[in-house]
Each structure stands twice: as structure tokens, then as C-alpha cells.
Design an enzyme around this catalytic site. Structure first.
Site, PDB file in Angstrom:
ATOM      1  N   MET A  30      -3.919  -9.962  -7.822  1.00 38.88           N
ATOM      2  CA  MET A  30      -3.697 -10.479  -9.170  1.00 38.88           C
ATOM      3  C   MET A  30      -2.193 -10.653  -9.407  1.00 38.88           C
ATOM      4  O   MET A  30      -1.735 -10.707 -10.538  1.00 38.88           O
ATOM      5  CB  MET A  30      -4.323  -9.539 -10.212  1.00 38.88           C
ATOM      6  CG  MET A  30      -5.836  -9.428 -10.042  1.00 38.88           C
ATOM      7  SD  MET A  30      -6.707  -8.968 -11.533  1.00 38.88           S
ATOM      8  CE  MET A  30      -6.076  -7.339 -11.806  1.00 38.88           C
ATOM      9  N   LEU A  33       3.314  -8.552  -7.265  1.00 39.38           N
ATOM     10  CA  LEU A  33       3.204  -7.932  -5.938  1.00 39.38           C
ATOM     11  C   LEU A  33       4.230  -6.824  -5.716  1.00 39.38           C
ATOM     12  O   LEU A  33       5.332  -6.864  -6.248  1.00 39.38           O
ATOM     13  CB  LEU A  33       3.375  -9.003  -4.856  1.00 39.38           C
ATOM     14  CG  LEU A  33       2.393 -10.180  -4.923  1.00 39.38           C
ATOM     15  CD1 LEU A  33       2.635 -11.135  -3.748  1.00 39.38           C
ATOM     16  CD2 LEU A  33       0.941  -9.716  -4.925  1.00 39.38           C
ATOM     17  N   HIS A  34       3.821  -5.853  -4.912  1.00 40.08           N
ATOM     18  CA  HIS A  34       4.707  -4.751  -4.535  1.00 40.08           C
ATOM     19  C   HIS A  34       4.479  -4.454  -3.057  1.00 40.08           C
ATOM     20  O   HIS A  34       3.678  -5.138  -2.394  1.00 40.08           O
ATOM     21  CB  HIS A  34       4.433  -3.522  -5.413  1.00 40.08           C
ATOM     22  CG  HIS A  34       2.976  -3.164  -5.500  1.00 40.08           C
ATOM     23  ND1 HIS A  34       2.262  -2.685  -4.438  1.00 40.08           N
ATOM     24  CD2 HIS A  34       2.094  -3.256  -6.530  1.00 40.08           C
ATOM     25  CE1 HIS A  34       1.013  -2.470  -4.795  1.00 40.08           C
ATOM     26  NE2 HIS A  34       0.875  -2.816  -6.054  1.00 40.08           N
ATOM     27  N   HIS A  37       0.897  -4.415  -1.667  1.00 42.61           N
ATOM     28  CA  HIS A  37       0.313  -5.719  -1.334  1.00 42.61           C
ATOM     29  C   HIS A  37       0.913  -6.260  -0.032  1.00 42.61           C
ATOM     30  O   HIS A  37       0.218  -6.798   0.819  1.00 42.61           O
ATOM     31  CB  HIS A  37       0.622  -6.754  -2.427  1.00 42.61           C
ATOM     32  CG  HIS A  37      -0.013  -6.476  -3.752  1.00 42.61           C
ATOM     33  ND1 HIS A  37       0.716  -6.118  -4.862  1.00 42.61           N
ATOM     34  CD2 HIS A  37      -1.307  -6.517  -4.147  1.00 42.61           C
ATOM     35  CE1 HIS A  37      -0.096  -5.964  -5.885  1.00 42.61           C
ATOM     36  NE2 HIS A  37      -1.334  -6.186  -5.491  1.00 42.61           N
ATOM     37  N   GLY A 150      -6.814  -2.500  -0.479  1.00 40.90           N
ATOM     38  CA  GLY A 150      -6.144  -1.199  -0.446  1.00 40.90           C
ATOM     39  C   GLY A 150      -7.084  -0.071  -0.852  1.00 40.90           C
ATOM     40  O   GLY A 150      -7.942  -0.236  -1.726  1.00 40.90           O
ATOM     41  N   GLU A 151      -6.880   1.087  -0.225  1.00 40.74           N
ATOM     42  CA  GLU A 151      -7.724   2.254  -0.540  1.00 40.74           C
ATOM     43  C   GLU A 151      -7.359   2.912  -1.865  1.00 40.74           C
ATOM     44  O   GLU A 151      -8.028   3.828  -2.292  1.00 40.74           O
ATOM     45  CB  GLU A 151      -7.633   3.287   0.593  1.00 40.74           C
ATOM     46  CG  GLU A 151      -8.375   2.836   1.828  1.00 40.74           C
ATOM     47  CD  GLU A 151      -8.446   3.903   2.908  1.00 40.74           C
ATOM     48  OE1 GLU A 151      -7.516   4.738   2.982  1.00 40.74           O
ATOM     49  OE2 GLU A 151      -9.415   3.890   3.678  1.00 40.74           O
ATOM     50  N   LYS A 152      -6.291   2.446  -2.514  1.00 39.35           N
ATOM     51  CA  LYS A 152      -5.989   3.028  -3.829  1.00 39.35           C
ATOM     52  C   LYS A 152      -7.171   2.770  -4.768  1.00 39.35           C
ATOM     53  O   LYS A 152      -7.545   3.617  -5.552  1.00 39.35           O
ATOM     54  CB  LYS A 152      -4.707   2.449  -4.429  1.00 39.35           C
ATOM     55  CG  LYS A 152      -4.367   3.158  -5.736  1.00 39.35           C
ATOM     56  CD  LYS A 152      -3.021   2.761  -6.262  1.00 39.35           C
ATOM     57  CE  LYS A 152      -3.082   1.496  -7.054  1.00 39.35           C
ATOM     58  NZ  LYS A 152      -3.831   1.634  -8.325  1.00 39.35           N
ATOM     59  N   ASP A 153      -7.749   1.563  -4.633  1.00 34.74           N
ATOM     60  CA  ASP A 153      -8.945   1.239  -5.425  1.00 34.74           C
ATOM     61  C   ASP A 153     -10.169   1.574  -4.571  1.00 34.74           C
ATOM     62  O   ASP A 153     -10.891   0.680  -4.117  1.00 34.74           O
ATOM     63  CB  ASP A 153      -8.924  -0.241  -5.804  1.00 34.74           C
ATOM     64  CG  ASP A 153      -7.757  -0.561  -6.709  1.00 34.74           C
ATOM     65  OD1 ASP A 153      -7.701  -0.012  -7.814  1.00 34.74           O
ATOM     66  OD2 ASP A 153      -6.877  -1.328  -6.286  1.00 34.74           O
ATOM     67  N   SER A 189       0.764  -2.435  -9.558  1.00 34.42           N
ATOM     68  CA  SER A 189       1.458  -3.408 -10.427  1.00 34.42           C
ATOM     69  C   SER A 189       1.720  -2.789 -11.795  1.00 34.42           C
ATOM     70  O   SER A 189       2.655  -3.152 -12.487  1.00 34.42           O
ATOM     71  CB  SER A 189       0.612  -4.661 -10.578  1.00 34.42           C
ATOM     72  OG  SER A 189       0.285  -5.147  -9.306  1.00 34.42           O
TER      73      SER A 189
END
Ligand code: PAF
Length: 284
Positions: A30, A33-34, A37, A150-153, A189
Site C-alpha cells: 500500500m 515503503l520502508h 518492503h 511479510g510475517e509482521k502481518d 508504514s
């Protein structure tokens, strides 16, 4: 790198790429970016002939209008970062090119077998319907060989795996580890909305998770949840929304340590809602 806004232009690009037998790595985002990503993009670049990154702030996955309005939009900066990372195509459609009026009211319903009823699902009704609505559309358009998440989500990732199986996309879903700031704060983000001081305060989430998951075998999952919740709430500026210790497969709450488990949290730092998680590995 090319920037594509129109669906028909994207379809032409994908058709040509497929005809030439090239693999496509896909990173849906979305924007804003960081490094988290970029680590997905980097992996996609290493493992595929061509890489497509979508940037689309998907309205149907926001259950809070204010959150949608405040979501950072930084296309120029994102494009510069992606150019430097070896991405081939940015797909950044307008919402009118993606959704009909009808679809925007989020009538999409999908059977997640209960994966959506816990944790984020309890606090963000319909969120995962919106996520699957957009990711399934993007999979249909991009036809990726591999897609990177990503595994954060963690819960989102479990649901994407299920969607991929049930809808038969046959995409290889690549689970990528959480990327953290040097302080331990999981990259997101939403961190853009934290002040310098709040970032410091928020890094306690990681600290508390890493310190307390070491004690897993002595405590029951329920006791551990209470300890973690209490420690986070004791930090001035943090307020827990939930702490759950869940089975990594089913995402159901665990009552003992017999199954591979994960601790997942949602915490407010001021008005910014942060999520994080940590696998409980050591005692399996
Ligand atoms: O994780 C995200 O950024 C979003 O949920 C996704 C997968 C890009 C769908 O909009």
C-alpha cells in the site's frame, strides 16, 4: 522500471512476459515503503526474472475511515526506492480502475475457516475480506510465479495461504521475516506517524516480547498473556488492544505448549495502532 496505472497496460505487460517464459515475482503493497518492503522486493529480484510491485491503498480493508484518510501516500519517494532496488514495474491503479461501485461497499465474502475470527479479525471487522478481495484481484491480473509477504502481518499471511489454496492460484507464497529498526521496533508504514519519542516508547513492545517468550515453559500460555499485557500497559504511552498466544496453523488460542505457537499483539502508541509478533521457538 516502468510505472503502470492502467489495467489494460498491465495486462499487455504480463502477457508479453508470460509468452517469453519469464518468471514474475510480485510484492503487493500500500506504498509508504520502508526497509521491510524493500527486503521483500530484494528477495523477489533475486528469485525471479521480472518483479512487479503494486502500490494501492485498498479502501475495502479499512474499517476506519480516518485510518484510510491518514494512511501515508508517498508515491514519488516509493518510486525512487523501487527504482534503486531493481523492480521492473510499479502498478499503481486508481480505485476506479480496480473496483466497481458495488465492490467498494465490500460485499465480498470468503470462508477463512475461522482464521479471520480471532485477533485482528475481532477488532477490524471485514478487514480480511478486503485484503483477500484486493490480493485475489491482483493475483488474477499479475499472475505471479511467486508472491512475497511479510510475517509482521502473520494472520494476513495465514489467510493469503488459505486463499491461494482455495482459489487455486498456484502461486508460490513466500513468507518473509519481520524487519526491525535497530531499536527492535517492527518496521511499518504506520511508524511514520510516531514522534521520535513515541518510536522509543514503542520499541518496548519488541523488548517485552523477546524477554518474556523465554519463560514460556514455566508459565501457561494464559499466564504469559497476562504478564506480557501487564508489562506493555505499564509503559507510559502504550495501551494493549490484545495479546494472544495462538497455534501457528489454526491461529486458535493455545492452552498448552504442545503446538508450534506464536505471540501476537496489537498495541496503541498514542493514536497509532501497531502490531507485532514473535514465534515461540525454543521449547518445541
Ligand atoms: O499488507 C499490506 O500492505 C496489504 O494488506 C496488502 C497485502 C498490500 C493488501 O492491500
Amino acid at each position: 522500471m516502468i510505472i503502470i496505472q492502467s489495467v489494460s497496460e498491465l495486462k499487455n505487460y504480463i502477457k508479453k512476459t508470460k509468452i517469453s517464459g519469464k518468471s514474475i515475482g510480485f510484492v503487493p503493497t500500500m506504498g509508504a515503503l520502508h526497509q521491510g518492503h524493500l527486503s521483500l522486493v530484494q528477495r523477489a529480484v533475486n528469485e525471479n526474472d521480472n518483479v512487479v510491485v503494486s502500490i494501492f491503498v485498498n479502501p475495502t480493508q479499512f474499517n476506519n475511515k480516518e485510518d484510510l484518510a491518514k494512511y501515508p501516500r508517498t508515491l514519488e519517494r516509493d518510486a525512487a526506492m523501487l527504482q534503486a532496488s531493481g523492480c521492473d514495474v510499479i502498478f499503481c491503479p486508481e480505485k476506479e480502475n480496480i473496483y466497481s461501485e458495488n465492490e467498494l461497499t465490500n460485499t465480498f465474502e470468503f470462508d477463512f475457516g475461522g482464521l479471520d475470527k480471532v485477533m485482528e479479525g475481532k477488532f477490524r471487522p471485514n478487514h480480511f475480506n478486503g485484503v483477500v478481495q484486493i490480493v485475489s484481484k491482483l493475483f488474477e491480473l499479475v499472475q505471479p510465479t511467486r508472491a512475497y509477504f511479510g510475517e509482521k502481518d502473520f494472520q494476513q499471511l495465514a489467510i493469503i495461504h488459505r486463499m491461494n489454496e482455495l482459489l487455486g492460484f498456484g502461486v508460490e507464497i513466500v513468507d518473509c521475516p519481520i524487519v526491525r529498526e535497530p531499536s527492535g521496533l517492527a518496521m511499518s508504514s504506520r511508524n511514520e506517524r510516531l514522534s521520535q519519542n513515541q518510536r522509543k516508547v514503542a520499541s518496548n513492545i519488541y523488548k517485552i516480547l523477546s524477554e518474556n517468550t523465554n519463560f514460556a515453559p514455566e508459565k501457561s500460555p494464559h499466564e504469559l498473556v497476562e504478564i506480557i499485557e501487564c508489562k506493555i500497559n505499564c509503559i507510559n504511552g502504550l495501551k494493549v488492544e490484545y495479546v494472544e498466544i495462538a497455534d501457528r496453523q489454526t491461529l486458535k488460542t493455545v492452552n498448552d505448549w504442545s503446538k508450534p505457537s506464536i505471540v501476537c499483539v496489537a498495541v496503541f502508541c498514542g493514536d497509532v495502532r501497531l502490531i507485532d509478533n514473535m514465534k515461540i521457538e525454543k521449547f518445541l
